[in-house]
Design a protein around this motif. Sequence first.
Motif, PDB file in Angstrom:
ATOM      1  N   THR A  46      74.268  14.078 -60.594  1.00  0.00           N
ATOM      2  CA  THR A  46      74.582  12.682 -60.245  1.00  0.00           C
ATOM      3  C   THR A  46      75.783  12.193 -61.052  1.00  0.00           C
ATOM      4  OG1 THR A  46      72.283  12.287 -59.709  1.00  0.00           O
ATOM      5  CG2 THR A  46      73.591  10.349 -60.146  1.00  0.00           C
ATOM      6  N   THR A  93      84.196  14.306 -60.345  1.00  0.00           N
ATOM      7  CA  THR A  93      84.948  15.120 -59.379  1.00  0.00           C
ATOM      8  C   THR A  93      86.259  15.654 -59.961  1.00  0.00           C
ATOM      9  OG1 THR A  93      85.797  13.066 -58.455  1.00  0.00           O
ATOM     10  CG2 THR A  93      83.981  14.098 -57.280  1.00  0.00           C
ATOM     11  N   TRP A 137      80.477  22.633 -59.758  1.00  0.00           N
ATOM     12  CA  TRP A 137      79.313  22.051 -59.058  1.00  0.00           C
ATOM     13  C   TRP A 137      78.171  23.068 -59.115  1.00  0.00           C
ATOM     14  CZ3 TRP A 137      78.398  17.242 -57.313  1.00  0.00           C
ATOM     15  CH2 TRP A 137      79.461  16.398 -57.000  1.00  0.00           C
ATOM     16  N   PRO A 185      76.107   5.981 -58.380  1.00  0.00           N
ATOM     17  CA  PRO A 185      76.483   5.327 -57.119  1.00  0.00           C
ATOM     18  C   PRO A 185      75.893   3.919 -57.001  1.00  0.00           C
ATOM     19  CG  PRO A 185      75.861   7.584 -56.703  1.00  0.00           C
ATOM     20  CD  PRO A 185      75.526   7.308 -58.152  1.00  0.00           C
ATOM     21  N   VAL A 238      82.836  12.062 -51.887  1.00  0.00           N
ATOM     22  CA  VAL A 238      81.686  12.089 -52.802  1.00  0.00           C
ATOM     23  C   VAL A 238      81.304  10.674 -53.228  1.00  0.00           C
ATOM     24  CG1 VAL A 238      80.890  12.898 -55.063  1.00  0.00           C
ATOM     25  CG2 VAL A 238      82.251  14.407 -53.604  1.00  0.00           C
ATOM     26  N   THR A 239      82.265   9.915 -53.633  1.00  0.00           N
ATOM     27  CA  THR A 239      81.973   8.560 -54.140  1.00  0.00           C
ATOM     28  C   THR A 239      81.525   7.643 -53.003  1.00  0.00           C
ATOM     29  OG1 THR A 239      83.611   8.919 -55.849  1.00  0.00           O
ATOM     30  CG2 THR A 239      82.930   6.637 -55.467  1.00  0.00           C
ATOM     31  N   GLY A 278      78.075   8.474 -51.820  1.00  0.00           N
ATOM     32  CA  GLY A 278      77.100   7.972 -52.809  1.00  0.00           C
ATOM     33  C   GLY A 278      76.870   6.482 -52.631  1.00  0.00           C
ATOM     34  N   ARG A 288      75.823  13.542 -53.153  1.00  0.00           N
ATOM     35  CA  ARG A 288      77.117  13.861 -53.767  1.00  0.00           C
ATOM     36  C   ARG A 288      77.435  15.350 -53.589  1.00  0.00           C
ATOM     37  NH1 ARG A 288      78.418  13.196 -58.893  1.00  0.00           N
ATOM     38  NH2 ARG A 288      80.345  12.055 -58.522  1.00  0.00           N
TER      39      ARG A 288
END
Length: 579
Positions: free
Chosen positions: A389, A393, A400, A450, A475-476, A479, A547
Motif C-alpha cells: 500500500t 511508484t 513490486w 489512497p 496506480v494513484t 487507489g 495498486r
Amino acid sequence: MDNWIQAGMLETLKEEGSKVIKGGIAVFYHEDQVFALDNRCPHMGFPLHMGSLCDGILTCHWHHARFDACSGGTLDPWADDVPIYPVRVENGEIWVNSQPNQKGEEDKLIQRLQEGLEQNLSLVIAKAVVALMEANISETRIAQVGIQFGTTYRPQGWGSGLTILTAMVNIIPKLDKYGRFLALFQGLVHVARDSTGQGTKFMLQPLPEAKTSTKRLSKWYRQCIEVRDRQGAERVILTTLKNNTSLNEMFQMMMTAVTDHFFLDGGHTLDFHNKAFEWLETADQAYKENVLSSIVPLTANARRSEELHSWQSPTNLVKPVEDAFKLWTDLPKIEVDENLVIDEEALLNQILSDQPIETIEYITQLLQKGYSPVHLSRIVTLAAVERITKFHTQNEFGDWITVLHTFTHAHAVHQSLIRKNDMMIWRSIYYSVVSIYLDRFLNIPAAARPSPEDTTTYSMDHEQFLHLLNQQQQVTEAGKWVASYLKKNGDVSQLFNTLGHALLREDAEFHSFQMYEAAGAEYDHWVHINSPFADRAKETLVFALTRYLAAHAPTSRTLPNTAKIAWRLYRGERLFEED
Ligand code: FES
C-alpha cells in the motif's frame, strides 16, 4: 420421425454439391454419399458449406482446418472435431437427424482438455473449459485435469502454473460466471505453458517394507532435504504416504523441513507447499502421490536466505532469530490463550519499524505468553501488505515483486498455521518479519495512503474503474477511485469481482494472480472482526491489491482474447463477420 429433418431431394443435392438446412447443418454430396456436419467450423465458426470437399476431406476456408467428412474428426489438433449427423436417403429424399452423433459428454470433453494441455493450445483449452462448465462439470473436476497433467509432465516439480491454477480455484467464489471461466482458463493455460517440452516426471517407488514409523520417516525427510537429496526425500514421502499417514501429518512433516531454513527461494517454497495442500483439501486428496512428490524438488533445491548477505549484514538477523527459536522450541507445548488481548496497532507499527531485533524479541514474548500464532501471523501479513500500500511508484518497477514475495509468504504462513498450529511452523513467522524489515527501503519515501480529495469526482461505476486501468500508470488514481468507493459504502463483493476481471482480462504475470488470491483470502480473515483496526486492515488489503493490479495493467490481452473467442463461439456468435 422425431428429430429427422427433411433435407431435400438427392438429385438436387447432387447438382448443388452442398446446402444448409434447419439447425445450421451443412449437407454435402460427395463421392456418391451424403454427409451432414455442423455448419460452424469448430475452430472459429466459419460456415463449412463454403469450404472445399475433396478426397473425403472438408477444408474450411478461413484458417484451412481439415475434417474427415465421414467422422467429423480433424487433422488439425488446434481446431476441433466437428459434430456429424446421421443421414438416410429414402425414395430419393434426404433425411438428417438433428441429434449429432458426437455429444459433448464429459469424457470426450475431458479428453479434449487433456489434448489442449498436451499441445499447449490455448483456444482448445478455452473451448473445452466452456463446454465442461456448460455441461455442469464442477470447477474442481476441471482443474483436476490440469493438476494431474502438471504434476506428471514437469520433472522440475510443482511450479508457478500449478500455483496459479490452485489460486484460481480458490478465488472462484469471488467471481461471476465469466470470471470463473477466465480463472480456470488462465490457470490451465499456465500449467500447459509450464509443462510444454519438459518431459515426464517419473515417480520413484516407496521403500519396499513400509513399516517405519512416521516419526522416523519425518526425521529422514529432514535429513534428505538438509543435504539436498531430492531422490531420497521423494522415496521417503512416497513411503510415508504408503503408510496411510494422514494429510495433516504429511503437512507437519514437510513444513518442518521447509522451515528448517530461512525464507526458502524468496518465500516461494513455503507458498507452493501451502498451495499444494490447499489443492489436496479442495479435491479430497486427488493425486496426492503426484502432488506431494512434485513439491520435493523445489524444497531440496531451494536457496536458503540465511546464507544471503542481506540477512547477515549490516545487521545480523540470522542469529537473533535462531536464538529466539531456542527459547521455545525445546519447551513443552505452549498453550494458546485465545482471549489474550494485545495492542495490535503497536505490534503492527513495531513490525514495520527499523528495529528488527526488538521486533524479534517482541514476537518471542508474545508466543511465550500464549498469544495465538494464527492471530500473530494475521498481523504480520497485514504489515507485509502495508508495504504494498505504501510502495512508492518511484521505486524500480521490479520491486513490486519484492514486496509481493514477502506478502505472499506471510499469507502462506498464516494459512499454514490455520491448518496446523505447530511450533516448528512458528519459525516462519520470524522469516516474514525479517523480510518485512528488509523491504523497508521500498517505503522510503512512503506513498500516501489512497484517499480521494473529493468523492464526487469518482463514480461508483465499475466500468469507469476498469476503463481507468486501460491506461498505464494509474496506480494513484485507481487507489483514489477505490478509496472513494469504499467511503461511499460500495459493495465490496462486487468490487472483488471487478478486481478479478481487472486481473483476468490481462496477460497477467504469475505474481499478479498471487496478489489477488492472497489479498482476497486475507480480507476474508478480517471480515468478521468488528473493530476500527480490522476495518483499516480490510481497507489496506483492497488498496494494496488495487495498486498492484493498476501497476501491471494494461497488457496486450492476448490470452483473454482467446478466451473471449471460445466463449462467444459457444454462444453461436458469428466471429467471421467482424472486421
Ligand atoms: S479453420 Fe475454420 S474457422 Fe478457422
